[in-house]
Design a protein around this motif. Structure first.
Motif, PDB file in Angstrom:
ATOM      1  N   ILE A 126       0.835  -1.210   0.000  1.00 12.43           N
ATOM      2  CA  ILE A 126       0.000   0.000   0.000  1.00 12.43           C
ATOM      3  C   ILE A 126       0.861   1.248   0.000  1.00 12.43           C
ATOM      4  CG2 ILE A 126      -1.622   1.323   1.413  1.00 12.43           C
ATOM      5  CD1 ILE A 126      -2.831  -1.380   2.265  1.00 12.43           C
ATOM      6  N   ARG A 127       1.950   1.223   0.777  1.00 12.57           N
ATOM      7  CA  ARG A 127       2.841   2.387   0.790  1.00 12.57           C
ATOM      8  C   ARG A 127       3.448   2.631  -0.588  1.00 12.57           C
ATOM      9  NH1 ARG A 127       6.196   1.643   6.486  1.00 12.57           N
ATOM     10  NH2 ARG A 127       4.714   2.737   7.836  1.00 12.57           N
ATOM     11  N   LEU A 128       3.850   1.557  -1.252  1.00 12.38           N
ATOM     12  CA  LEU A 128       4.402   1.711  -2.598  1.00 12.38           C
ATOM     13  C   LEU A 128       3.352   2.246  -3.562  1.00 12.38           C
ATOM     14  CD1 LEU A 128       6.571  -1.529  -2.918  1.00 12.38           C
ATOM     15  CD2 LEU A 128       7.384   0.819  -2.685  1.00 12.38           C
ATOM     16  N   LEU A 129       2.120   1.724  -3.447  1.00  9.22           N
ATOM     17  CA  LEU A 129       1.043   2.225  -4.309  1.00  9.22           C
ATOM     18  C   LEU A 129       0.776   3.696  -4.055  1.00  9.22           C
ATOM     19  CD1 LEU A 129      -1.543  -0.716  -4.195  1.00  9.22           C
ATOM     20  CD2 LEU A 129      -0.219   0.034  -6.164  1.00  9.22           C
ATOM     21  N   GLN A 130       0.732   4.075  -2.775  1.00  9.25           N
ATOM     22  CA  GLN A 130       0.475   5.475  -2.441  1.00  9.25           C
ATOM     23  C   GLN A 130       1.596   6.372  -2.940  1.00  9.25           C
ATOM     24  OE1 GLN A 130      -0.073   5.214   1.807  1.00  9.25           O
ATOM     25  NE2 GLN A 130      -2.278   4.875   1.634  1.00  9.25           N
ATOM     26  N   GLN A 131       2.826   5.887  -2.794  1.00 10.45           N
ATOM     27  CA  GLN A 131       3.958   6.671  -3.274  1.00 10.45           C
ATOM     28  C   GLN A 131       3.885   6.833  -4.794  1.00 10.45           C
ATOM     29  OE1 GLN A 131       7.728   5.086  -2.086  1.00 10.45           O
ATOM     30  NE2 GLN A 131       8.922   6.615  -3.178  1.00 10.45           N
ATOM     31  N   THR A 132       3.519   5.737  -5.477  1.00  5.39           N
ATOM     32  CA  THR A 132       3.376   5.811  -6.926  1.00  5.39           C
ATOM     33  C   THR A 132       2.266   6.779  -7.319  1.00  5.39           C
ATOM     34  OG1 THR A 132       4.118   3.517  -7.129  1.00  5.39           O
ATOM     35  CG2 THR A 132       2.951   4.452  -9.010  1.00  5.39           C
ATOM     36  N   GLU A 133       1.128   6.690  -6.602  1.00  3.14           N
ATOM     37  CA  GLU A 133       0.012   7.582  -6.902  1.00  3.14           C
ATOM     38  C   GLU A 133       0.384   9.042  -6.642  1.00  3.14           C
ATOM     39  OE1 GLU A 133      -2.887   6.980  -8.311  1.00  3.14           O
ATOM     40  OE2 GLU A 133      -2.250   4.904  -8.596  1.00  3.14           O
ATOM     41  N   ARG A 134       1.111   9.272  -5.551  1.00  7.49           N
ATOM     42  CA  ARG A 134       1.529  10.650  -5.254  1.00  7.49           C
ATOM     43  C   ARG A 134       2.455  11.173  -6.348  1.00  7.49           C
ATOM     44  NH1 ARG A 134       1.798   8.822   0.208  1.00  7.49           N
ATOM     45  NH2 ARG A 134       4.021   8.390  -0.025  1.00  7.49           N
ATOM     46  N   THR A 135       3.369  10.297  -6.784  1.00 10.05           N
ATOM     47  CA  THR A 135       4.294  10.722  -7.845  1.00 10.05           C
ATOM     48  C   THR A 135       3.534  11.041  -9.123  1.00 10.05           C
ATOM     49  OG1 THR A 135       6.033   9.327  -6.909  1.00 10.05           O
ATOM     50  CG2 THR A 135       6.299  10.028  -9.187  1.00 10.05           C
ATOM     51  N   LYS A 136       2.579  10.154  -9.468  1.00  7.14           N
ATOM     52  CA  LYS A 136       1.779  10.410 -10.668  1.00  7.14           C
ATOM     53  C   LYS A 136       0.954  11.685 -10.519  1.00  7.14           C
ATOM     54  CE  LYS A 136       1.265   5.606 -12.217  1.00  7.14           C
ATOM     55  NZ  LYS A 136       0.301   4.501 -12.459  1.00  7.14           N
ATOM     56  N   ALA A 137       0.364  11.863  -9.328  1.00  5.03           N
ATOM     57  CA  ALA A 137      -0.467  13.048  -9.105  1.00  5.03           C
ATOM     58  C   ALA A 137       0.373  14.311  -9.203  1.00  5.03           C
ATOM     59  CB  ALA A 137      -1.138  12.956  -7.736  1.00  5.03           C
TER      60      ALA A 137
END
Length: 778
Positions: free
Chosen positions: A528-539
């Protein structure tokens, strides 16, 4: 083959279960059918190699004449090894030590053990080793050994299976010894036949019955007829898994049976049994004066021993002091005791197998449930039903993650609690139950309310207040269990499960499952942390892209009104041109209109900065939405001649408790968009509706409309529609995102409905309850 043997074979075929149980049942069947010790040992070793992951197995027996060890059967070793292993004195070599001490010996790597590195095992290049004594009549009669040519760790299940196998071979050795003695006299033969018959019947019954109580009842009923004198009274007691089992022969009632039972370690006889192992006394009243009131004189009692611990007793009494017990009867009871212990061991292996299978199945369910979780707060709610089903005492659970910035444990997910109150709790390392688990990095169990209260004694007053609120008024749980969450040798948090009201408590037996569960949770936390980090980077990348586009569009849009203002202002300032009043007034109106447009763009940018900084302030007061709408519609009417405006509010439309300046800003944005995106004019309707606990304001136009795929992004910051019309419409693109922030800060919501070519309607709601209360107070 006899009919009994056929029945036993048929039972073996029909028996389902693990390979271990199948092997044990096969040996038990063979034990009942044959007294061929060598054949039974060979078969036992073959079964053992089929089940366990080892290459070598052998049985060493104590020679009754020389007192030395000899190889009774072997698999996987050569003649040299057999010759060297045979003839060893008790106390010498590995097998000699085990036979002399009566204690098992297990080594994961023989070469790494200084005491074993020079033995025959090491010379044979054997690495992993496990050896258990074969016992008969309370003494070691041999050793069963398994070994591997590679290091091997023997699990509890392996040792349990090996123990059960050793018990069977020990019974076989004892049977063999008894058979040798039968030929000495006709009486011994007769007694031995009865003994074997009962042992066989007990062995066969053990394969048929489903529980220990049924087996004990069978033995208690059969024992008196197997004694030399039929007047014998039998009482059997066993304590397993927090349950007591008591059975008795038909010639005694329950009340007397409860008085005659011997509990190992309790009372004079119970303590004596632990000391001497077998009680064979003719004057029982001499052992304990309290027995004088019972009509019994002689006693023969043996303990039921499981893994070296006495868990029960088999007691036979004679009421006549002239009657004596035979040594063969003592041996019979020992054999029955071992059969019962073997049954219990088999049951333990089966239960452990079932438990392991259930845990694997449960963990698979957990893994599937967690696969779709993308937010930390959803972790425990997603598996709540699985946890409650697997561990019925569990009523609540909390997942705390360590925040390195603050050095505190904070709540990320929970169930069974008021989450709003629980989020107010932050634990220091070492504080309360979860803090202690995190600090010492090891699982802990608090099985009683007293233990839970003591573990929570150092909780701060602030945290205690919110814990009581979150748990519904409890100061501490009845029982709890906590496991650390460890990832790559680093601690990341704690999983704690609690029981507040349910019967039964959490115990140390629940730890293996929870530790496996904790590993799954750690994996998903990292995911989940990796997904959130990826989403934040994309955002962030998307926001930067949109921001760049917005800046470019704003720069272009701002140049247009600025150029108009400068052009008309320069024209008015020309000294050599005399403008008439009407032309002069038109130029000033254009300058004013363009300046207003530029001002709105700058104002949107300023408001966006305020929102980003978290400085948006809402100052609520009673607000009349119809009056606010009328003022804005009049203002908008002066800016366009192509549009017609309609205001629709009920006469009794309630007063709304809101910030009038901010709500006016929202309505102005919506009206401005309605006009801009209906360039051909048309009807613009401002409508107010009253719901149960909210009012809904809408602005509808007859413009170009919005495609369905763009509706969800309409209120995102920096998002602008890509269409020929939007390219011609000037504006910051921040009006709707700002409006969304204002509405949500009022506790309302905002959304849009649209159809291409027919127009768009944008709605926003404001809570009504607050305004009603305020009106009542006024």
């Amino acid at each position: 083959m006899s009919s009994q043997a056929i029945d036993m074979k048929q039972h073996e075929v029909e028996t389902t279960g693990s390979p271990e149980l199948t092997a044990l049942n096969a040996i038990a069947t063979l034990l009942g059918e044959s007294q061929d010790l060598e054949g039974l040992m060979s078969t036992a070793l073959d079964k053992l190699l089929e089940v366990m992951d080892v290459e070598v197995a052998y049985v060493s027996l104590v020679d009754g004449e020389t007192g030395r060890l000899k190889i009774g059967a072997c698999r996987g070793v050569g003649e040299d090894f057999v010759n060297q292993a045979g003839g060893i004195e008790l106390g010498e070599g590995v097998a000699g030590r085990i036979a002399a001490s009566g204690e098992p010996l297990v080594a994961e790597d023989v070469s790494a053990d200084p005491q074993l590195a020079t033995t025959l095992l090491a010379k044979e290049n054997l690495r992993g080793y496990a050896g258990l004594p074969l016992k008969s009549g309370g003494r070691s009669v041999g050793v069963i050994s398994v070994a591997s040519y590679r290091p091997r760790r023997f699990t509890t299940a392996d040792l349990g299976f090996l123990t059960a196998m050793a018990a069977q071979i020990g019974v076989a050795v004892e049977n063999s010894q008894l058979c040798e003695q039968l030929s000495s006299s006709e009486r011994r033969l007769r007694e031995r036949v009865k003994e074997l018959s009962l042992l066989y019947d007990v062995s066969r019954e053990a394969l048929v019955v489903a529980d220990i109580d049924a087996l004990l009842s069978f033995v208690a009923r059969r024992l008196p007829a197997s004694m030399q004198y039929q007047e014998a009274v039998a009482v059997i007691f066993c304590a397993l898994d927090d349950s007591d089992y008591l059975t008795w022969s038909d010639n005694v009632d329950q009340d007397l049976a409860e008085k005659l039972r011997i509990i190992p370690g309790e009372g004079t006889l119970g303590k004596l049994m632990l000391d001497v192992g077998v009680l064979l006394e003719y004057e029982i009243a001499g052992l304990d004066a309290s027995w004088a009131e019972y009509d019994v004189k002689s006693l023969l009692a043996v303990p039921i021993t499981l893994n070296g611990e006495a868990v029960g007793s088999i007691c036979v009494y004679y009421p006549d002091d002239q009657l004596r017990f035979l040594e063969e009867e003592k041996r019979l009871l020992r054999g029955i005791s071992e059969q019962i212990a073997q049954f219990i061991a088999r049951g333990a292996v089966e239960r452990e197998k079932r438990q392991r299978t259930q845990e694997i199945s449960t963990l698979f369910e957990v893994s599937k449930a967690l696969a779709s979780v993308v937010e930390l707060e959803e972790l425990l709610p997603a598996i709540r039903h699985i946890l409650v089903k697997t561990l019925p005492p569990v009523e609540a659970g909390v997942l705390l993650i360590f925040d390195e910035a603050t050095g505190m444990l904070t709540v990320e997910s929970a169930f069974g609690y008021d989450m709003n109150a629980l989020r107010m709790i932050s634990l220091q390392v070492g504080e309360s139950m979860s803090g202690k688990v995190f600090k010492f990095r090891k699982p802990q169990v608090w099985a009683t309310p007293e233990e839970s209260a003591e573990a929570m004694a150092n909780m701060t007053d602030h945290n205690r207040v919110y814990f009581r609120q979150a748990s519904g008024g409890f100061d501490h749980p009845k029982s709890a269990i906590g496991v650390p969450l460890v990832y790559r040798e680093g601690k990341i948090g704690v999983l704690t499960l609690e029981n507040f009201r349910n019967k039964g408590g959490l115990s140390i037996s629940d730890l293996p499952f929870l530790q496996a569960l904790a590993e799954l949770i750690v994996i998903n936390v990292d995911k989940i942390r990796l997904l959130q980090q990826t989403e934040r980077t994309k955002a962030m990348e998307e926001a930067d892209r949109l921001k760049s586009e917005l800046i470019a569009a704003l720069a272009h849009d701002m140049r247009t009104p600025l150029a108009s203002i400068m052009g008309y202002a320069s024209a008015l300032l020309l000294d050599d041109v005399q403008w008439d009043e009407e032309t002069r007034a038109d130029y000033l109106r254009i300058i004013d209109s363009e300046a207003s447009e530029l001002q709105m763009m700058i104002q949107d940018l300023l408001e966006s900065s305020i929102v980003d900084a978290g400085l948006l302030r809402i100052e609520k007061e009673p607000t009349l939405m119809p009056r606010l709408s009328e003022g804005l519609v009049k203002e908008m009417s002066r800016r366009t001649a192509r549009h017609r405006f309609v205001i629709s509010f009920a006469a009794d439309f309630p007063v709304v408790y809101a910030d009038p300046r901010r709500i006016e800003q929202v309505l102005r944005n919506l009206l401005d968009n309605a006009v801009k995106y209906s360039p051909d004019g048309g009807l613009v309707v401002v409508r107010g509706q009253v719901g149960e606990d909210e009012v809904i304001i809408s602005v509808a136009d007859e413009g170009v409309g919005i495609a369905p795929e763009h509706l969800n992004r309409l209120f995102e910051k920096f998002f602008r529609l890509k269409s020929p019309l939007s390219q011609r419409v000037r504006g910051s693109g921040l009006g709707l995102p700002i409006s969304r922030t204002i509405v949500e800060n009022h506790g309302g919501r905002i959304w849009a409905e649209s159809e291409l070519g027919k127009g768009t309607t944008i709605y926003f709601s404001l809570p009504l309850e607050g305004s009603r209360i305020e009106t009542e107070q006024d």
